[in-house]
Scaffold this motif. Sequence first.
Motif, mmCIF file in Angstrom:
data_model
loop_
_atom_site.group_PDB
_atom_site.id
_atom_site.type_symbol
_atom_site.label_atom_id
_atom_site.label_comp_id
_atom_site.label_asym_id
_atom_site.label_seq_id
_atom_site.Cartn_x
_atom_site.Cartn_y
_atom_site.Cartn_z
ATOM 1 N N ALA A 197 0.675 -1.281 -0.413
ATOM 2 C CA ALA A 197 -0.018 0.001 0.086
ATOM 3 C C ALA A 197 1.215 1.060 0.222
ATOM 4 C CB ALA A 197 -0.527 -0.008 1.564
ATOM 5 N N ARG A 198 1.889 2.033 0.882
ATOM 6 C CA ARG A 198 2.438 2.302 0.929
ATOM 7 C C ARG A 198 3.354 2.364 -0.868
ATOM 8 N NH1 ARG A 198 4.720 0.608 5.695
ATOM 9 N NH2 ARG A 198 6.333 -0.352 4.516
ATOM 10 N N THR A 199 4.290 1.361 -1.607
ATOM 11 C CA THR A 199 4.531 1.515 -2.177
ATOM 12 C C THR A 199 3.184 2.338 -3.290
ATOM 13 O OG1 THR A 199 6.123 -0.196 -1.957
ATOM 14 C CG2 THR A 199 6.278 0.173 -4.430
ATOM 15 N N VAL A 200 2.213 1.400 -3.687
ATOM 16 C CA VAL A 200 1.346 2.749 -4.381
ATOM 17 C C VAL A 200 1.251 3.436 -4.278
ATOM 18 C CG1 VAL A 200 -0.511 2.154 -5.150
ATOM 19 C CG2 VAL A 200 0.375 0.201 -4.786
ATOM 20 N N GLN A 201 1.097 4.102 -2.642
ATOM 21 C CA GLN A 201 1.056 5.496 -2.666
ATOM 22 C C GLN A 201 2.052 6.599 -3.258
ATOM 23 O OE1 GLN A 201 -2.709 6.440 -0.659
ATOM 24 N NE2 GLN A 201 -1.570 8.495 -1.857
ATOM 25 N N GLU A 202 2.943 5.822 -2.732
ATOM 26 C CA GLU A 202 4.207 6.569 -3.377
ATOM 27 C C GLU A 202 3.591 6.605 -4.389
ATOM 28 O OE1 GLU A 202 7.455 4.718 -1.742
ATOM 29 O OE2 GLU A 202 6.806 5.474 0.447
ATOM 30 N N ARG A 203 3.988 6.329 -6.048
ATOM 31 C CA ARG A 203 3.580 5.827 -6.387
ATOM 32 C C ARG A 203 2.969 6.900 -7.621
ATOM 33 N NH1 ARG A 203 7.299 2.543 -9.998
ATOM 34 N NH2 ARG A 203 8.492 1.714 -8.567
ATOM 35 N N VAL A 204 1.749 6.627 -6.851
ATOM 36 C CA VAL A 204 0.610 7.842 -7.703
ATOM 37 C C VAL A 204 0.716 9.112 -6.979
ATOM 38 C CG1 VAL A 204 -0.242 5.207 -8.052
ATOM 39 C CG2 VAL A 204 -1.294 6.940 -5.974
ATOM 40 N N GLY A 205 1.117 9.523 -6.228
ATOM 41 C CA GLY A 205 0.760 10.699 -4.717
ATOM 42 C C GLY A 205 -0.778 10.816 -4.616
ATOM 43 N N THR A 212 -6.108 9.362 -10.062
ATOM 44 C CA THR A 212 -4.686 9.194 -11.070
ATOM 45 C C THR A 212 -5.799 7.708 -11.929
ATOM 46 O OG1 THR A 212 -2.617 8.773 -11.360
ATOM 47 C CG2 THR A 212 -3.908 7.653 -9.522
ATOM 48 N N MET A 213 -5.061 8.345 -13.244
ATOM 49 C CA MET A 213 -4.960 6.920 -14.403
ATOM 50 C C MET A 213 -4.300 6.061 -14.074
ATOM 51 S SD MET A 213 -5.739 9.078 -18.134
ATOM 52 C CE MET A 213 -4.723 10.663 -17.255
ATOM 53 N N GLU A 214 -2.837 6.794 -13.263
ATOM 54 C CA GLU A 214 -2.114 5.451 -13.452
ATOM 55 C C GLU A 214 -1.650 4.450 -12.153
ATOM 56 O OE1 GLU A 214 0.889 6.284 -15.814
ATOM 57 O OE2 GLU A 214 -0.436 8.198 -15.931
ATOM 58 N N LEU A 215 -3.186 4.627 -11.146
ATOM 59 C CA LEU A 215 -3.148 3.311 -10.477
ATOM 60 C C LEU A 215 -2.865 1.952 -10.731
ATOM 61 C CD1 LEU A 215 -3.769 3.383 -7.450
ATOM 62 C CD2 LEU A 215 -6.395 2.409 -8.007
ATOM 63 N N PRO A 216 -3.319 1.218 -12.397
ATOM 64 C CA PRO A 216 -3.332 0.131 -12.821
ATOM 65 C C PRO A 216 -2.059 -0.109 -12.703
ATOM 66 C CG PRO A 216 -4.829 0.886 -13.077
ATOM 67 C CD PRO A 216 -4.263 2.040 -12.664
#
Length: 289
Positions: A155-163, A167-171
């Motif tokens: 979850a932390r990694t996903v949150q750091e990547r998408v901000g 967002t359209m970058e979630l997948p």
Amino acid sequence: QGLVGQGLPDNLLLPSNLPVVWVLQQPISFDPTGESSRAKLDAFLGLHDEARARVSRDFRHLTHEIPTASHDVRTWHRLDQLPDEELLPEYTDATERLRSLLLQELQGARPLQAASIVAQLRMYVELVQNENFNIALAKEAFEETEIGRLCDAFARTVQERVGALPTMELPAAESAALESLSEERRKVMEDFHLDPSWDQRLQRCLQDRKADFERRNSDLVLEKWTSEARQVAEAGGCFFLGTLSMQLREYADSYGQAFSRAAQAKALEFASALQRTRLVECVRLRDFL
């Protein structure tokens, strides 16, 4: 010894060198340096006793003295209601130092994983009631702890990547986070000889986290769209459903999977409700004119 025999880390239940703060309240002779109470504690733990020796060896011991809060015994039953100005200065100073000490020690504390708390409580209850250390419950607590830790890392990694969402970058962020987790997941399984059922439970946890991200992302896209739809409706005119329909298609094309079909259905229903309300207002206005 039981944990090590099962191939589990010996600091599973408690981290090594855990600090213990001994608080002496209302001593006969208050010593703000704590040297007196420290000497008494060392003498108590230094007695030739196996249990005390283990406690002395396995924990880091800190002492703190708290003096009397007030010389007026009539206020003792309501000390929690008194303002600081009515308490003795040495008492407020000592409590503030104790608070700072605890917060400082907590900076190096190891957080408990919520998923493992139930298993750990069951294990402690059995230990207290039956004086029996249940290695099966300890292993279950460890497995749940690792699942929670890896899920939190995902979850932390996903949150750091998408901000910020939406967002359209979630997948893409979710796929990258799973990829970065794969090596650690494999290592945990090999190091602690975990069976495939553990991996299946981990996968369910990861899927739940993914579903939560996707639900939140879709809800925020819907919230953004409804805000713009209200602006279109408030701009005037009796007919705007066509404009909202075009806007809805643009959102669906832009956000793709992030704007789920369920969210699009809610958006269409919201647009229809706005249009019906405006038509009723337009008819009433014409009646007056």
